[in-house]
Design a protein around this motif. Structure first.
Motif, PDB file in Angstrom:
ATOM      1  N   ALA A 178      -3.069  16.303   5.307  1.00 59.23           N
ATOM      2  CA  ALA A 178      -2.383  15.817   4.101  1.00 59.23           C
ATOM      3  C   ALA A 178      -1.421  16.870   3.569  1.00 59.23           C
ATOM      4  O   ALA A 178      -0.390  16.542   2.973  1.00 59.23           O
ATOM      5  CB  ALA A 178      -3.404  15.441   3.030  1.00 59.23           C
ATOM      6  N   GLU A 230      -2.077   9.360  11.742  1.00 56.28           N
ATOM      7  CA  GLU A 230      -1.247   8.718  12.756  1.00 56.28           C
ATOM      8  C   GLU A 230      -0.505   9.756  13.572  1.00 56.28           C
ATOM      9  O   GLU A 230      -0.228  10.861  13.101  1.00 56.28           O
ATOM     10  CB  GLU A 230      -0.257   7.754  12.115  1.00 56.28           C
ATOM     11  N   THR A 238      -1.930   8.964   6.910  1.00 57.83           N
ATOM     12  CA  THR A 238      -1.357   7.671   6.539  1.00 57.83           C
ATOM     13  C   THR A 238      -1.577   7.421   5.044  1.00 57.83           C
ATOM     14  O   THR A 238      -2.296   8.171   4.378  1.00 57.83           O
ATOM     15  CB  THR A 238      -2.025   6.531   7.323  1.00 57.83           C
ATOM     16  N   GLU A 239      -1.012   6.337   4.546  1.00 54.15           N
ATOM     17  CA  GLU A 239      -1.254   5.956   3.145  1.00 54.15           C
ATOM     18  C   GLU A 239      -2.739   5.692   2.908  1.00 54.15           C
ATOM     19  O   GLU A 239      -3.280   6.055   1.867  1.00 54.15           O
ATOM     20  CB  GLU A 239      -0.427   4.725   2.770  1.00 54.15           C
ATOM     21  N   ASP A 240      -3.396   5.063   3.888  1.00 48.02           N
ATOM     22  CA  ASP A 240      -4.834   4.823   3.760  1.00 48.02           C
ATOM     23  C   ASP A 240      -5.597   6.144   3.697  1.00 48.02           C
ATOM     24  O   ASP A 240      -6.558   6.282   2.940  1.00 48.02           O
ATOM     25  CB  ASP A 240      -5.362   3.987   4.928  1.00 48.02           C
ATOM     26  N   GLU A 294      -4.428   8.991   2.562  1.00 42.92           N
ATOM     27  CA  GLU A 294      -4.180   9.571   1.235  1.00 42.92           C
ATOM     28  C   GLU A 294      -5.053   8.890   0.186  1.00 42.92           C
ATOM     29  O   GLU A 294      -5.593   9.548  -0.701  1.00 42.92           O
ATOM     30  CB  GLU A 294      -2.700   9.432   0.873  1.00 42.92           C
ATOM     31  N   HIS A 295      -5.200   7.586   0.314  1.00 43.85           N
ATOM     32  CA  HIS A 295      -6.031   6.841  -0.618  1.00 43.85           C
ATOM     33  C   HIS A 295      -7.491   7.295  -0.533  1.00 43.85           C
ATOM     34  O   HIS A 295      -8.151   7.507  -1.554  1.00 43.85           O
ATOM     35  CB  HIS A 295      -5.918   5.337  -0.334  1.00 43.85           C
ATOM     36  N   GLU A 331      -8.124  10.568  -2.244  1.00 42.03           N
ATOM     37  CA  GLU A 331      -8.183  10.469  -3.702  1.00 42.03           C
ATOM     38  C   GLU A 331      -9.600  10.236  -4.213  1.00 42.03           C
ATOM     39  O   GLU A 331      -9.915  10.603  -5.332  1.00 42.03           O
ATOM     40  CB  GLU A 331      -7.273   9.346  -4.202  1.00 42.03           C
TER      41      GLU A 331
END
Length: 91
Positions: A32, A66, A81-83, A85-86, A89
């Motif tokens: 990240a 990815e 990925t966005e997932d 990063e989610h 959190e």
């Protein structure tokens, strides 16, 4: 218990699997910060390259990281990925 706005779409089994491994969490957090190759991750985290490779593959199979360089099979650069990063959190 009511679901909060940020927790509604969280895969808690996946969160639990990541939290269960301090090193897997380190790998996800490191990616990240900046995209890296397996060897770079291994060096930065002082882990073996084969172990890092397995963990990156595990994370990739779950859509959390990815391959950013699909056309370069020997020099793969991975990012979150966005997932991913989610998930970070909530862990």
């Amino acid at each position: 218990m009511p679901e909060s706005e940020g927790c509604r779409d969280v895969n808690w089994e996946l969160v639990s699997s990541i939290r269960a491994s301090k090193r897997r969490t380190q790998v996800l957090r490191a990616l990240a910060e900046s995209p890296r190759m397996n060897g770079e991750l291994a060096d930065d985290l002082e882990l073996s390259t084969p172990w890092v490779r397995r963990q990156v593959k595990w994370l990739e199979e779950r859509g959390l990281v990815e391959d950013l360089t699909e056309s370069k099979p020997n020099y793969k650069l991975y990012g979150v990925t966005e997932d991913g990063e989610h998930i970070l959190e909530v862990i």
